[in-house]
Structures are given as C-alpha cells and as structure tokens.
Design a protein around this motif. Structure first.
Motif, PDB file in Angstrom:
ATOM      1  N   LEU A 119      24.857  27.134 -11.422  1.00  0.00           N
ATOM      2  CA  LEU A 119      23.874  28.171 -11.714  1.00  0.00           C
ATOM      3  C   LEU A 119      23.881  28.321 -13.223  1.00  0.00           C
ATOM      4  O   LEU A 119      24.910  28.675 -13.806  1.00  0.00           O
ATOM      5  CB  LEU A 119      24.263  29.492 -11.039  1.00  0.00           C
ATOM      6  CG  LEU A 119      23.423  30.716 -11.405  1.00  0.00           C
ATOM      7  CD1 LEU A 119      21.965  30.533 -10.980  1.00  0.00           C
ATOM      8  CD2 LEU A 119      24.027  31.968 -10.780  1.00  0.00           C
ATOM      9  N   ARG A 158      19.943  30.816 -17.155  1.00  0.00           N
ATOM     10  CA  ARG A 158      18.576  31.259 -16.857  1.00  0.00           C
ATOM     11  C   ARG A 158      18.351  31.530 -15.377  1.00  0.00           C
ATOM     12  O   ARG A 158      17.297  31.985 -14.986  1.00  0.00           O
ATOM     13  CB  ARG A 158      17.585  30.197 -17.333  1.00  0.00           C
ATOM     14  CG  ARG A 158      17.570  30.024 -18.833  1.00  0.00           C
ATOM     15  CD  ARG A 158      16.543  29.023 -19.226  1.00  0.00           C
ATOM     16  NE  ARG A 158      15.540  28.932 -18.165  1.00  0.00           N
ATOM     17  CZ  ARG A 158      14.429  28.252 -18.215  1.00  0.00           C
ATOM     18  NH1 ARG A 158      14.155  27.572 -19.267  1.00  0.00           N
ATOM     19  NH2 ARG A 158      13.590  28.206 -17.210  1.00  0.00           N
ATOM     20  N   GLY A 159      19.334  31.166 -14.526  1.00  0.00           N
ATOM     21  CA  GLY A 159      19.214  31.415 -13.095  1.00  0.00           C
ATOM     22  C   GLY A 159      18.758  30.218 -12.283  1.00  0.00           C
ATOM     23  O   GLY A 159      18.416  30.359 -11.115  1.00  0.00           O
ATOM     24  N   ALA A 160      18.748  29.031 -12.876  1.00  0.00           N
ATOM     25  CA  ALA A 160      18.330  27.821 -12.160  1.00  0.00           C
ATOM     26  C   ALA A 160      19.536  27.175 -11.468  1.00  0.00           C
ATOM     27  O   ALA A 160      20.640  27.164 -12.007  1.00  0.00           O
ATOM     28  CB  ALA A 160      17.685  26.832 -13.122  1.00  0.00           C
ATOM     29  N   TRP A 161      19.281  26.633 -10.276  1.00  0.00           N
ATOM     30  CA  TRP A 161      20.335  26.031  -9.447  1.00  0.00           C
ATOM     31  C   TRP A 161      20.192  24.511  -9.416  1.00  0.00           C
ATOM     32  O   TRP A 161      19.074  23.988  -9.321  1.00  0.00           O
ATOM     33  CB  TRP A 161      20.226  26.542  -8.019  1.00  0.00           C
ATOM     34  CG  TRP A 161      20.511  27.996  -7.872  1.00  0.00           C
ATOM     35  CD1 TRP A 161      19.609  29.028  -7.974  1.00  0.00           C
ATOM     36  CD2 TRP A 161      21.762  28.605  -7.574  1.00  0.00           C
ATOM     37  NE1 TRP A 161      20.247  30.209  -7.767  1.00  0.00           N
ATOM     38  CE2 TRP A 161      21.566  29.996  -7.515  1.00  0.00           C
ATOM     39  CE3 TRP A 161      23.044  28.094  -7.354  1.00  0.00           C
ATOM     40  CZ2 TRP A 161      22.581  30.889  -7.242  1.00  0.00           C
ATOM     41  CZ3 TRP A 161      24.065  28.988  -7.080  1.00  0.00           C
ATOM     42  CH2 TRP A 161      23.831  30.368  -7.029  1.00  0.00           C
ATOM     43  N   ARG A 204      14.740  28.241 -10.309  1.00  0.00           N
ATOM     44  CA  ARG A 204      15.098  29.657 -10.316  1.00  0.00           C
ATOM     45  C   ARG A 204      14.423  30.462  -9.215  1.00  0.00           C
ATOM     46  O   ARG A 204      14.937  31.481  -8.808  1.00  0.00           O
ATOM     47  CB  ARG A 204      14.701  30.296 -11.644  1.00  0.00           C
ATOM     48  CG  ARG A 204      15.412  29.727 -12.833  1.00  0.00           C
ATOM     49  CD  ARG A 204      14.995  30.402 -14.109  1.00  0.00           C
ATOM     50  NE  ARG A 204      13.563  30.291 -14.324  1.00  0.00           N
ATOM     51  CZ  ARG A 204      12.883  30.979 -15.202  1.00  0.00           C
ATOM     52  NH1 ARG A 204      13.493  31.836 -15.968  1.00  0.00           N
ATOM     53  NH2 ARG A 204      11.592  30.808 -15.349  1.00  0.00           N
ATOM     54  N   LYS A 205      13.266  30.046  -8.794  1.00  0.00           N
ATOM     55  CA  LYS A 205      12.468  30.844  -7.856  1.00  0.00           C
ATOM     56  C   LYS A 205      12.487  30.212  -6.474  1.00  0.00           C
ATOM     57  O   LYS A 205      12.574  29.004  -6.343  1.00  0.00           O
ATOM     58  CB  LYS A 205      11.025  30.954  -8.349  1.00  0.00           C
ATOM     59  CG  LYS A 205      10.903  31.604  -9.701  1.00  0.00           C
ATOM     60  CD  LYS A 205       9.471  31.571 -10.183  1.00  0.00           C
ATOM     61  CE  LYS A 205       9.377  32.150 -11.579  1.00  0.00           C
ATOM     62  NZ  LYS A 205       8.041  32.005 -12.137  1.00  0.00           N
ATOM     63  N   VAL A 224      14.555  29.799  -4.133  1.00  0.00           N
ATOM     64  CA  VAL A 224      15.639  28.827  -3.987  1.00  0.00           C
ATOM     65  C   VAL A 224      15.920  28.538  -2.513  1.00  0.00           C
ATOM     66  O   VAL A 224      16.074  27.370  -2.128  1.00  0.00           O
ATOM     67  CB  VAL A 224      16.910  29.322  -4.711  1.00  0.00           C
ATOM     68  CG1 VAL A 224      18.071  28.375  -4.488  1.00  0.00           C
ATOM     69  CG2 VAL A 224      16.623  29.474  -6.197  1.00  0.00           C
ATOM     70  N   ARG A 249      11.221  21.679  -7.378  1.00  0.00           N
ATOM     71  CA  ARG A 249      10.564  22.796  -8.060  1.00  0.00           C
ATOM     72  C   ARG A 249       9.039  22.746  -7.984  1.00  0.00           C
ATOM     73  O   ARG A 249       8.367  23.433  -8.730  1.00  0.00           O
ATOM     74  CB  ARG A 249      11.023  22.850  -9.515  1.00  0.00           C
ATOM     75  CG  ARG A 249      12.523  23.099  -9.630  1.00  0.00           C
ATOM     76  CD  ARG A 249      13.005  23.042 -11.047  1.00  0.00           C
ATOM     77  NE  ARG A 249      12.834  21.687 -11.567  1.00  0.00           N
ATOM     78  CZ  ARG A 249      13.103  21.340 -12.813  1.00  0.00           C
ATOM     79  NH1 ARG A 249      13.544  22.235 -13.665  1.00  0.00           N
ATOM     80  NH2 ARG A 249      12.931  20.095 -13.208  1.00  0.00           N
TER      81      ARG A 249
END
Length: 176
Positions: A96, A99-102, A116-117, A119, A147
């Motif tokens: 993670l 910026r919150g991206a996996w 990030r969105k 997920v 994505r």
C-alpha cells in the motif's frame, strides 16, 4: 506476568501459584504471519510485534504500507490470499503506497496493480477474468493492471502490452 508479556515473542502469559511453593507460568507465543517493511514482523491479527529483527523467516509474505496501516494491509492480504490459494497461487508481497494504491506480487512473478479506487471490485474482476490468464501464462506476464473501468491491461515480459475487455457476463455490478 507483566514482565513476561513485555517480551516481543510473547502474545499472552498467565501466572498461577502451584501449591505449596511454586509458580506455574503459561506462555502463548506470537505467531508470525508476515514480514512488515524491511525488518518487522506482523502477527495473525495484523499487529506489528517486532519492528526491528535480524531473523525473519523468508517464507513469510512481505507486506508494506505507511505507518499505522499494518492491520489494514494484513486484512487485505488475508482476504486476497484466501481467494488466490484456491487457484494454486500465493502472494509473496502486498504493498500500500503513501497515495493509497495497492499492488500484489504473486509467487509466479506476476504483479497485480489494483490502484486506489474500487479495490475490492477490481480484485474481484481479476479473480473472475484475469486469474485464468495468469494461471495459464504467468511465465509470460510482467503485470496485470486492473485500474481500467471496463477491462484490464496485460504487460508481457517480451515488452508488448494488451488491453482486455471484460465480457458483460463477468462485469461487476455494484449492489445497493
């Protein structure tokens, strides 16, 4: 009891008096479930119980994220690993970023980019549509990028990239 529980590898301890002149100490050891960052170890509850250690079992998956995100990352790892083990795959790394991206690395060398969105929806789409491709041709794939709103992209190890559309029958429709 308190002194024993302050040791890093001790999860819980109990002390009882053993009549007539003794004590019975019971220790429950921490269970190492994953590596955290460079030198940390997480237990099965996603708690960082050793932040700096010299010996980390190499077979443990490597999880990483911003400070304080240990439990959240561990929960996502457990949920994702449960789904992938059915297909004979194992997560070696889950990240993670700030910026919150996996991102997920699989044991066959394939990376899954979830972003990030949405997920959970993107991971479900990977399981339904991309997992079969990774199982069949994992040695040829560098990463799968989930994505996209209506599909995913595959980067091949030979340098080519392709975008795949998801059939309507596999589309993820959010429920209210």
């Amino acid at each position: 009891r308190h002194a024993v529980e302050t040791l890093p590898w001790v999860d819980k301890a109990s002390v009882e008096r053993a009549w007539p002149r003794g004590l019975r100490v019971t220790v429950i050891e921490q269970v190492a479930a994953a590596r955290w960052g460079a030198n940390g170890i997480l237990n099965s509850r996603g708690e960082l119980f050793m932040s700096e250690t010299r010996h980390i079992p190499t077979e443990l998956p490597r999880l990483s994220g911003p400070a304080g995100s240990e439990r959240r990352v561990a929960q996502r790892y457990l949920a994702a690993q449960g789904r992938l083990v059915e297909a004979g795959m194992r997560i070696t790394s889950l990240r993670l970023d700030a910026r919150g991206a996996w991102e997920i690395d699989l044991d066959n060398g394939v990376m899954i980019r979830l972003g990030r969105k949405q997920v959970d929806e993107r991971f479900e789409r990977f399981v339904l549509a991309g997992l079969r491709l990774v199982a069949q041709r994992g040695g040829e794939i560098r990463y799968v990028d989930m994505r996209y709103t209506n599909g995913f992209a595959v980067a091949w190890r030979n340098g080519a990239a392709q975008t795949a559309a998801i059939p309507a029958s596999l589309a993820i429709v959010p429920t209210v």
